[in-house]
Design a protein around this motif. Sequence first.
Motif, PDB file in Angstrom:
ATOM      1  N   LYS A 143       1.422 -30.510 103.360  1.00 15.30           N
ATOM      2  CA  LYS A 143       0.600 -29.371 103.778  1.00 15.30           C
ATOM      3  C   LYS A 143       1.223 -28.686 104.994  1.00 15.30           C
ATOM      4  O   LYS A 143       1.221 -27.456 105.095  1.00 15.30           O
ATOM      5  N   PHE A 144       1.803 -29.467 105.877  1.00 18.82           N
ATOM      6  CA  PHE A 144       2.435 -28.889 107.055  1.00 18.82           C
ATOM      7  C   PHE A 144       3.655 -28.063 106.687  1.00 18.82           C
ATOM      8  O   PHE A 144       3.884 -26.992 107.237  1.00 18.82           O
ATOM      9  N   VAL A 145       4.450 -28.553 105.762  1.00 19.23           N
ATOM     10  CA  VAL A 145       5.639 -27.812 105.348  1.00 19.23           C
ATOM     11  C   VAL A 145       5.234 -26.483 104.723  1.00 19.23           C
ATOM     12  O   VAL A 145       5.828 -25.425 104.991  1.00 19.23           O
ATOM     13  N   GLU A 146       4.225 -26.489 103.885  1.00 19.80           N
ATOM     14  CA  GLU A 146       3.768 -25.251 103.249  1.00 19.80           C
ATOM     15  C   GLU A 146       3.234 -24.267 104.285  1.00 19.80           C
ATOM     16  O   GLU A 146       3.490 -23.053 104.202  1.00 19.80           O
ATOM     17  N   GLN A 147       2.507 -24.747 105.284  1.00 16.54           N
ATOM     18  CA  GLN A 147       2.016 -23.856 106.331  1.00 16.54           C
ATOM     19  C   GLN A 147       3.171 -23.316 107.175  1.00 16.54           C
ATOM     20  O   GLN A 147       3.153 -22.144 107.589  1.00 16.54           O
ATOM     21  N   MET A 148       4.154 -24.168 107.432  1.00 10.27           N
ATOM     22  CA  MET A 148       5.308 -23.703 108.187  1.00 10.27           C
ATOM     23  C   MET A 148       6.057 -22.619 107.424  1.00 10.27           C
ATOM     24  O   MET A 148       6.597 -21.689 108.031  1.00 10.27           O
ATOM     25  N   LEU A 166      12.699 -32.238 106.669  1.00 11.69           N
ATOM     26  CA  LEU A 166      12.441 -30.895 106.154  1.00 11.69           C
ATOM     27  C   LEU A 166      11.464 -30.145 107.065  1.00 11.69           C
ATOM     28  O   LEU A 166      11.649 -28.951 107.357  1.00 11.69           O
ATOM     29  N   LEU A 167      10.434 -30.836 107.532  1.00  8.10           N
ATOM     30  CA  LEU A 167       9.479 -30.213 108.446  1.00  8.10           C
ATOM     31  C   LEU A 167      10.145 -29.827 109.762  1.00  8.10           C
ATOM     32  O   LEU A 167       9.912 -28.728 110.301  1.00  8.10           O
ATOM     33  N   ASP A 168      11.011 -30.710 110.280  1.00  5.83           N
ATOM     34  CA  ASP A 168      11.726 -30.402 111.519  1.00  5.83           C
ATOM     35  C   ASP A 168      12.626 -29.183 111.351  1.00  5.83           C
ATOM     36  O   ASP A 168      12.758 -28.352 112.270  1.00  5.83           O
ATOM     37  N   THR A 169      13.238 -29.085 110.161  1.00  3.21           N
ATOM     38  CA  THR A 169      14.105 -27.926 109.900  1.00  3.21           C
ATOM     39  C   THR A 169      13.309 -26.629 109.947  1.00  3.21           C
ATOM     40  O   THR A 169      13.731 -25.630 110.548  1.00  3.21           O
ATOM     41  N   HIS A 170      12.136 -26.625 109.328  1.00  2.00           N
ATOM     42  CA  HIS A 170      11.278 -25.442 109.355  1.00  2.00           C
ATOM     43  C   HIS A 170      10.782 -25.144 110.768  1.00  2.00           C
ATOM     44  O   HIS A 170      10.751 -23.973 111.202  1.00  2.00           O
ATOM     45  N   GLU A 172      13.519 -23.585 112.810  1.00  2.00           N
ATOM     46  CA  GLU A 172      13.759 -22.185 112.438  1.00  2.00           C
ATOM     47  C   GLU A 172      12.665 -21.278 112.991  1.00  2.00           C
ATOM     48  O   GLU A 172      12.940 -20.182 113.503  1.00  2.00           O
ATOM     49  N   VAL A 173      11.418 -21.724 112.899  1.00  2.00           N
ATOM     50  CA  VAL A 173      10.309 -20.921 113.440  1.00  2.00           C
ATOM     51  C   VAL A 173      10.453 -20.767 114.949  1.00  2.00           C
ATOM     52  O   VAL A 173      10.264 -19.669 115.500  1.00  2.00           O
ATOM     53  N   GLN A 174      10.804 -21.846 115.628  1.00  2.00           N
ATOM     54  CA  GLN A 174      10.960 -21.775 117.084  1.00  2.00           C
ATOM     55  C   GLN A 174      12.116 -20.853 117.461  1.00  2.00           C
ATOM     56  O   GLN A 174      12.032 -20.103 118.439  1.00  2.00           O
ATOM     57  N   LYS A 175      13.182 -20.893 116.693  1.00  2.00           N
ATOM     58  CA  LYS A 175      14.318 -20.008 116.961  1.00  2.00           C
ATOM     59  C   LYS A 175      13.907 -18.547 116.803  1.00  2.00           C
ATOM     60  O   LYS A 175      14.270 -17.687 117.621  1.00  2.00           O
ATOM     61  N   LEU A 176      13.130 -18.250 115.762  1.00  2.00           N
ATOM     62  CA  LEU A 176      12.660 -16.880 115.573  1.00  2.00           C
ATOM     63  C   LEU A 176      11.694 -16.465 116.672  1.00  2.00           C
ATOM     64  O   LEU A 176      11.716 -15.320 117.141  1.00  2.00           O
ATOM     65  N   LYS A 177      10.825 -17.397 117.090  1.00  2.00           N
ATOM     66  CA  LYS A 177       9.902 -17.094 118.196  1.00  2.00           C
ATOM     67  C   LYS A 177      10.669 -16.759 119.463  1.00  2.00           C
ATOM     68  O   LYS A 177      10.366 -15.776 120.154  1.00  2.00           O
TER      69      LYS A 177
END
Length: 543
Positions: free
Chosen positions: A295-300, A333-337, A340-345
Amino acid sequence: MAQRGSDTIKTEITASLDDTLNSLEHIWNEIGILPEQKTERIRVVAQHLKCLLDEMVTEEESLRCRLLESVEQCSDALLKLSRELNIDAYEPEEQGLTLLLLEKELRLRTDALSKIKHDRLRQAKVMRAQDLQLCEVLCETPFYMATGTVPTEKDLESLQVHVDRLEAEKTTRLRSFIDIKAVILSLMDDLEQNPNTTFENDIVCEDGEMFVLSQDNINAIKLLQTELEEKQQLNVDTACRLRETVNTLWERLQIPQTERDGFLSQNVGSKPTILKALREEIVRCELLKRQNIQKFVEQMRVELVEWWEKCFISQDQRNDFPGFQDEDYTEDLLDTHETEVQKLKDNYEKHEKLFTAIHKRKELWLKLMEFEKKARDPNRFNNRGGGLLQEEKERKKLTRDLPRLEKELDHRITLWEKESGSAFLVDGVRFGDYVAAQWEDHHNQQELEKEERHRKRAQVMEEEMVYGSKPSITPRKRVLATPTKAHQNSKMMKVWGSPVSHAPSPTNSPARGMHLKCNRVGGKSSTPIRRCKRLSNNVKLRL
């Protein structure tokens, strides 16, 4: 005149002496004093008078000596006082004064200068005591004044200025100490920190009057305030970051709002105990997150798409991200997402002003496209509420604001690229190329629509040439016409000298319709066949 007075006194003394001797003579005669005894007694009287006069002379001589001595002493004292007071030596205003007047003049002047000396010494003593006390409190250097000398008026003024400056400085430092102390106490309370050094303990415990208000101490407490403020700001930033992390975890875990509100209401602020509670909540949520990894991966991924849109990431760049379609849900996989989100932020926060301006430009562009779409809608002319005028004003404003914003953005991005040495990409290309391509696509679309309209118009005209035009029936309102208006209407219904009916006649053939159409299109003297040929050639040229 003095001589005349002296002679008068001598005459009076002689007369008085004669009277006295006569009286004595008369008494002695009555007593029966012998002549020899009278002579002896007269000699005694003379001796007594001589002694009396000698004593008087001696006393007057003593007075003269005392006056001379007083004059000498006063002169010496005046000379000394003049030197001590740094003034010119005294000279009597009148010359040839008697000894008595001179002594009086010198004595009065000596007393006046002595009073000035004692007043200056008293003032200097008081001000030096104040100066020493202030210098001790402020750790300043005392005012220098030579000892054993009488201060001048200038020295006293300088000392007074020095004391006044120290008083003002003490007031300023005391007020600064009180204000900084209040801030430090508040900061220590927020940081849940006690005094760690003797100096900090002196600041917290001592009164302002007891604290040494030296400049070094003031600078030290200002430095302490700065350090505590930095610690507090660090705690505030940490608390903000932890709360963001907690909120993100809550959103992903779908924690009930009541539970969130209860936790936040009990953990307000940025004290160390609050930070500890936030970290413990993050640990708890992280444990729940590992238990709900899919569920966390999908939300990410949903969040990742949102940041892609905000940062104008192209589809090719999105496809380069590994694991977006991976269905093997693991912590890696979750850490990878999350990375990436943190890099975009971080990228968005670093260039937030530029991205905000680009989004604003996107909104203006979409609004302009909407206005142009409305402009191609023929039904918009049915609006009688003034909407067309307002729409035209907004469209003109858009056509003015959009190029100006694009020019400003291009300038700002160019400066950023020069400073950073890298390209600023929007949808995978440079901003200038992105805007140019958008405008080029828009112009190409306009040309295609224009060609489509011309093609349809030519097709309609060709069909009318072959099958005849279809009369358009426009509904009319029924009005009461006067004979004059009826006469005018009858004239208007005649075309080329013949009445034309608005309704199609059953006897009208396609040739008849084409004949009428050609008559309307051609010139006045052309025949129907020539006019139809000319119209056909025009249609072919347009095609």
